[in-house]
Motif scaffolding. Structure first.
Motif, PDB file in Angstrom:
ATOM      1  N   VAL A  86       0.865  -1.182   0.000  1.00 47.64           N
ATOM      2  CA  VAL A  86       0.000   0.000   0.000  1.00 47.64           C
ATOM      3  C   VAL A  86       0.901   1.230   0.000  1.00 47.64           C
ATOM      4  O   VAL A  86       1.518   1.554   1.013  1.00 47.64           O
ATOM      5  CB  VAL A  86      -0.957  -0.002   1.216  1.00 47.64           C
ATOM      6  N   LYS A  87       0.965   1.913  -1.144  1.00 45.60           N
ATOM      7  CA  LYS A  87       1.883   3.043  -1.317  1.00 45.60           C
ATOM      8  C   LYS A  87       1.171   4.395  -1.269  1.00 45.60           C
ATOM      9  O   LYS A  87       1.660   5.373  -1.774  1.00 45.60           O
ATOM     10  CB  LYS A  87       2.623   2.923  -2.660  1.00 45.60           C
ATOM     11  N   MET A  88      -0.019   4.433  -0.679  1.00 42.07           N
ATOM     12  CA  MET A  88      -0.775   5.684  -0.578  1.00 42.07           C
ATOM     13  C   MET A  88      -1.294   5.842   0.828  1.00 42.07           C
ATOM     14  O   MET A  88      -1.174   4.929   1.654  1.00 42.07           O
ATOM     15  CB  MET A  88      -1.922   5.693  -1.604  1.00 42.07           C
ATOM     16  N   GLU A  89      -1.865   6.981   1.103  1.00 40.13           N
ATOM     17  CA  GLU A  89      -2.467   7.212   2.411  1.00 40.13           C
ATOM     18  C   GLU A  89      -3.545   6.157   2.656  1.00 40.13           C
ATOM     19  O   GLU A  89      -4.259   5.768   1.736  1.00 40.13           O
ATOM     20  CB  GLU A  89      -3.088   8.613   2.480  1.00 40.13           C
ATOM     21  N   TRP A  90      -3.683   5.719   3.916  1.00 44.29           N
ATOM     22  CA  TRP A  90      -4.615   4.649   4.242  1.00 44.29           C
ATOM     23  C   TRP A  90      -6.049   5.002   3.867  1.00 44.29           C
ATOM     24  O   TRP A  90      -6.766   4.191   3.304  1.00 44.29           O
ATOM     25  CB  TRP A  90      -4.517   4.269   5.717  1.00 44.29           C
TER      26      TRP A  90
END
Length: 188
Positions: A86-90
């Protein structure tokens, strides 16, 4: 092994003599009214139903009619991915998953588990591909709507029955609605 046996086995597996396997399900009850849903793949339904019935009978259970337990289990898609992917904000990730058809998104220290309706399995898989995320596992499961409490004796008998089902070559998956507590697990 004689050459004829090898050739016969190859012909049987790949040619006109290849056996036809079919997927079938069996439903029944174990001790304490616990519902069991058994998914099988077989080339001999007579053998498989006899084996499944024998297992239910051995542990004082009952083989039921197909469709009898449809209201107890929902068919859901379960995806497990590494949290590191997961490479983005949660919050953004959760919204992307919901847009892809997710019903529930849970995370722990290492993994993310995403639950989706059966009908949305493909669209969520596509959404993960779109985001460049590879699932560690993606499978359809039968999730119970409610669980059934049992005593220690019933728990042990049901666990032995579950083990026997899992040892059968034709059985692919077994689902149940038995409530499993830490105390019951310690009793094994």
């Amino acid at each position: 092994m004689p050459k004829d046996n090898v050739e016969r086995a190859i012909k049987k597996a790949s040619g006109a003599d290849a056996e036809n396997y079919e997927e079938i399900t069996y439903e029944g009850y174990g001790q304490g009214g616990v519902a069991f849903f058994v998914e099988c793949t077989t080339n001999n339904t007579t053998r498989t139903v006899a084996n499944v019935r024998a297992i239910f009978n051995k542990f004082d259970g009952n083989l039921g009619k197909n469709g009898e337990l449809a209201f107890i289990f929902d068919r859901k898609g379960i995806f497990t991915i590494d949290l590191a992917q997961v490479k983005m904000e949660w919050d953004d990730f959760e919204m992307e998953m919901i847009d892809g058809g997710a019903e529930d998104v849970e995370k722990d220290e290492e993994e993310v588990m995403i639950t989706t309706a059966f009908e949305d399995f493909g669209s969520l898989s596509h959404k993960l591909d779109e985001l460049g995320i590879e699932a560690k596992s993606a499978e359809l499961q039968r999730i119970p709507n409610n669980t059934k409490e049992v005593n220690e004796e019933q728990f042990k008998a049901n666990m032995k029955m579950l083990e026997r089902f899992e040892d059968d070559d034709d059985v692919q998956n077994v689902y149940h609605n038995m409530e499993i507590t830490e105390e019951l697990m310690n009793s094994l």
